[in-house]
Design a protein around this motif. Sequence first.
Motif, PDB file in Angstrom:
ATOM      1  N   UNK A   1     -10.086 -20.581  28.094  1.00 41.89           N
ATOM      2  CA  UNK A   1     -10.603 -19.718  27.023  1.00 41.89           C
ATOM      3  C   UNK A   1     -10.740 -18.253  27.424  1.00 41.89           C
ATOM      4  N   UNK A   2     -10.154 -17.857  28.560  1.00 40.53           N
ATOM      5  CA  UNK A   2     -10.239 -16.482  29.017  1.00 40.53           C
ATOM      6  C   UNK A   2      -8.838 -15.873  29.052  1.00 40.53           C
ATOM      7  N   UNK A   3      -8.633 -14.809  28.279  1.00 47.45           N
ATOM      8  CA  UNK A   3      -7.330 -14.147  28.260  1.00 47.45           C
ATOM      9  C   UNK A   3      -7.107 -13.403  29.564  1.00 47.45           C
ATOM     10  N   UNK A   4      -5.941 -13.595  30.157  1.00 49.11           N
ATOM     11  CA  UNK A   4      -5.609 -12.945  31.418  1.00 49.11           C
ATOM     12  C   UNK A   4      -5.273 -11.478  31.189  1.00 49.11           C
ATOM     13  N   UNK A   5      -5.909 -10.612  31.958  1.00 55.62           N
ATOM     14  CA  UNK A   5      -5.650  -9.181  31.916  1.00 55.62           C
ATOM     15  C   UNK A   5      -6.175  -8.545  33.182  1.00 55.62           C
TER      16      UNK A   5
ATOM     17  N   UNK B   1      -4.951 -24.280  29.104  1.00 55.05           N
ATOM     18  CA  UNK B   1      -3.994 -23.208  29.353  1.00 55.05           C
ATOM     19  C   UNK B   1      -3.113 -23.019  28.127  1.00 55.05           C
ATOM     20  N   UNK B   2      -2.972 -21.773  27.720  1.00 52.94           N
ATOM     21  CA  UNK B   2      -2.070 -21.417  26.633  1.00 52.94           C
ATOM     22  C   UNK B   2      -1.195 -20.258  27.082  1.00 52.94           C
ATOM     23  N   UNK B   3       0.103 -20.441  27.019  1.00 52.97           N
ATOM     24  CA  UNK B   3       1.080 -19.409  27.381  1.00 52.97           C
ATOM     25  C   UNK B   3       1.924 -19.135  26.141  1.00 52.97           C
ATOM     26  N   UNK B   4       1.951 -17.890  25.712  1.00 52.82           N
ATOM     27  CA  UNK B   4       2.672 -17.529  24.493  1.00 52.82           C
ATOM     28  C   UNK B   4       3.632 -16.380  24.788  1.00 52.82           C
TER      29      UNK B   4
ATOM     30  N   UNK C   1      -9.523 -11.772  38.264  1.00 51.06           N
ATOM     31  CA  UNK C   1     -10.302 -12.478  39.288  1.00 51.06           C
ATOM     32  C   UNK C   1     -11.006 -13.698  38.709  1.00 51.06           C
ATOM     33  N   UNK C   2     -11.516 -13.574  37.502  1.00 49.93           N
ATOM     34  CA  UNK C   2     -12.193 -14.701  36.862  1.00 49.93           C
ATOM     35  C   UNK C   2     -11.205 -15.816  36.534  1.00 49.93           C
ATOM     36  N   UNK C   3     -10.018 -15.447  36.056  1.00 50.15           N
ATOM     37  CA  UNK C   3      -8.989 -16.454  35.780  1.00 50.15           C
ATOM     38  C   UNK C   3      -8.605 -17.182  37.058  1.00 50.15           C
TER      39      UNK C   3
ATOM     40  N   UNK D   1       0.662 -16.852  35.618  1.00 49.02           N
ATOM     41  CA  UNK D   1      -0.623 -17.408  35.185  1.00 49.02           C
ATOM     42  C   UNK D   1      -1.739 -17.004  36.138  1.00 49.02           C
ATOM     43  N   UNK D   2      -1.418 -16.873  37.417  1.00 44.27           N
ATOM     44  CA  UNK D   2      -2.403 -16.461  38.410  1.00 44.27           C
ATOM     45  C   UNK D   2      -2.590 -14.951  38.466  1.00 44.27           C
ATOM     46  N   UNK D   3      -1.861 -14.223  37.635  1.00 40.10           N
ATOM     47  CA  UNK D   3      -1.969 -12.775  37.646  1.00 40.10           C
ATOM     48  C   UNK D   3      -1.297 -12.141  38.843  1.00 40.10           C
ATOM     49  N   UNK D   4      -0.365 -12.857  39.469  1.00 44.35           N
ATOM     50  CA  UNK D   4       0.306 -12.354  40.663  1.00 44.35           C
ATOM     51  C   UNK D   4       1.613 -11.644  40.345  1.00 44.35           C
ATOM     52  N   UNK D   5       2.035 -11.675  39.082  1.00 45.07           N
ATOM     53  CA  UNK D   5       3.230 -10.963  38.643  1.00 45.07           C
ATOM     54  C   UNK D   5       2.911 -10.221  37.345  1.00 45.07           C
ATOM     55  N   UNK D   6       3.443  -9.020  37.171  1.00 46.51           N
ATOM     56  CA  UNK D   6       3.284  -8.351  35.872  1.00 46.51           C
ATOM     57  C   UNK D   6       4.076  -9.102  34.809  1.00 46.51           C
ATOM     58  N   UNK D   7       3.540  -9.172  33.608  1.00 50.51           N
ATOM     59  CA  UNK D   7       4.207  -9.930  32.552  1.00 50.51           C
ATOM     60  C   UNK D   7       3.923  -9.311  31.188  1.00 50.51           C
TER      61      UNK D   7
END
Length: 234
Positions: free
Chosen positions: A65-69, A5-8, A74-76, A51-57
């Motif tokens: 290795x998968x960028x969240x978008x 996990x990488x959060x920037x 769903x894949x994340x 991180x779960x894509x449950x909030x806009x950010x």
Amino acid sequence: MSEILSIVDLRVTHHDGTVALRGASLSVGAGQRVGLIGPNGAGKTSLLLAVMGALPFEGRVVADALALGKHTVDEVRSRCGMIFQDAGDQLFMPTLLEDAAFGPLNQGQDPPAAQRTARAALEAVGLGGLGRRSPHHLSAGQMRCAALATVLAMNVKLLLLDEPGANLDARGRARLITLLAQRPEAMLLATHDLDMVRRLCPRTVVLDEGRVAADGPTAQVLDDRALMEAHGLA
């Protein structure tokens, strides 16, 4: 150690204008257990939900290795498992066994295999034999364990745990710590339970006012009296 996990520069503003995260950055290595601590309102839950894509950010989140978008959310989510602060939010099937089997079924297991996986997960959290019970007929502590079982039944590489020890009695909490210590998944554990962090997490991140205030070895962070007092943790 490779990153799971990488959060920037993560920034989250809620619909009412409340700013939850103000540029938080952190990473979690594969198989690493990281404590996430901070006072109420620090942004811990918002970080996990983002991180779960449950909030806009705004910012960048990369999981396995998968960028969240919007096209990868769903894949994340299939690579991360989250225990919500309110365990009842993730128990929605008629029985515990069906709840625990839901994830494996959606990951492609056939029904018999999914049920075996679900039973093993329920057994691991101390709910073996209760598979036919409705989640609504459980105590708060049992619901917490059931929620954990739904995540452990899935084939994920990262566990996002929001107050996993809430509502557990001493025996249940001890069982939880032992169980999590044996798991191979990486973990980001948001909690006010500093003893649990000390026992489970070699590394701890302090979050306050939406920013990372400290990040280091758990003993060094928790034993820094001035740091802990400055952020309302002592």
